[in-house]
Write a protein that holds these residues in place. Structure first.
Motif, PDB file in Angstrom:
ATOM      1  N   TYR A  17       2.426   1.350  -3.656  1.00  0.00           N
ATOM      2  CA  TYR A  17       1.510   1.537  -4.779  1.00  0.00           C
ATOM      3  C   TYR A  17       0.302   2.414  -4.453  1.00  0.00           C
ATOM      4  N   GLY A  18       0.227   2.966  -3.236  1.00  0.00           N
ATOM      5  CA  GLY A  18      -0.869   3.859  -2.878  1.00  0.00           C
ATOM      6  C   GLY A  18      -2.219   3.166  -2.804  1.00  0.00           C
ATOM      7  N   LEU A  19      -2.261   1.968  -2.223  1.00  0.00           N
ATOM      8  CA  LEU A  19      -3.495   1.198  -2.150  1.00  0.00           C
ATOM      9  C   LEU A  19      -4.259   1.465  -0.859  1.00  0.00           C
ATOM     10  N   GLU A  20      -5.580   1.428  -0.946  1.00  0.00           N
ATOM     11  CA  GLU A  20      -6.451   1.454   0.228  1.00  0.00           C
ATOM     12  C   GLU A  20      -6.714   0.001   0.607  1.00  0.00           C
ATOM     13  N   SER A  78       0.828  -1.197   0.000  1.00  0.00           N
ATOM     14  CA  SER A  78       0.000   0.000   0.000  1.00  0.00           C
ATOM     15  C   SER A  78       0.867   1.254   0.000  1.00  0.00           C
ATOM     16  N   HIS A 134      -7.140  -3.602  -8.194  1.00  0.00           N
ATOM     17  CA  HIS A 134      -7.903  -4.092  -7.047  1.00  0.00           C
ATOM     18  C   HIS A 134      -7.621  -5.579  -6.880  1.00  0.00           C
ATOM     19  N   GLU A 186      -7.393  -1.724  -3.046  1.00  0.00           N
ATOM     20  CA  GLU A 186      -7.704  -1.120  -4.336  1.00  0.00           C
ATOM     21  C   GLU A 186      -7.149   0.297  -4.443  1.00  0.00           C
ATOM     22  N   ARG A 187      -7.066   0.717  -5.671  1.00  0.00           N
ATOM     23  CA  ARG A 187      -6.771   2.082  -6.079  1.00  0.00           C
ATOM     24  C   ARG A 187      -7.149   2.158  -7.540  1.00  0.00           C
ATOM     25  N   SER A 188      -7.052   3.279  -8.111  1.00  0.00           N
ATOM     26  CA  SER A 188      -7.404   3.414  -9.513  1.00  0.00           C
ATOM     27  C   SER A 188      -6.535   2.475 -10.353  1.00  0.00           C
TER      28      SER A 188
END
Length: 93
Positions: free
Chosen positions: A32-35, A29, A51, A46-48
């Motif tokens: 890669y900037g994942l929630e 996360s 997922h 997920e992120r844009s």
């Protein structure tokens, strides 16, 4: 679209396996900037354009990632990095 599926065996207790899964989630996360959110023994992220999930089972964990069109170009590099991180975290037991 690209799909990545990684299965990693482990010998951890259920609590330790969940802690290890959280470590993997924290690493990916941040990178890669994942929630991320837990639903039972499955960690969803997920992120844009990305997922997936990380399911914690008694003797293995299974990560499934679906990459959108733009991210699919990076599928081999993402799969290699995630596989390496999972081996480091779950294979150490």
């Amino acid at each position: 679209m690209a799909d990545i599926s990684i299965v990693q065996e482990h010998r951890l207790t259920p609590n330790k396996a969940r802690e290890a899964a959280q470590k993997v989630a924290d690493k990916i996360s941040a990178e890669y900037g994942l929630e991320c959110a837990w639903q039972g023994d499955v960690l969803h992220f997920e992120r844009s354009g990305v997922h997936g999930s990380l399911a914690v089972e008694a003797r293995q964990v299974e990560m499934n990632i679906r990459l959108g069109f733009l991210m699919s170009a990076f599928a081999p590099a993402i799969e290699a990095k995630v596989t390496e991180k999972m081996k480091a975290v779950f294979g150490a037991a």
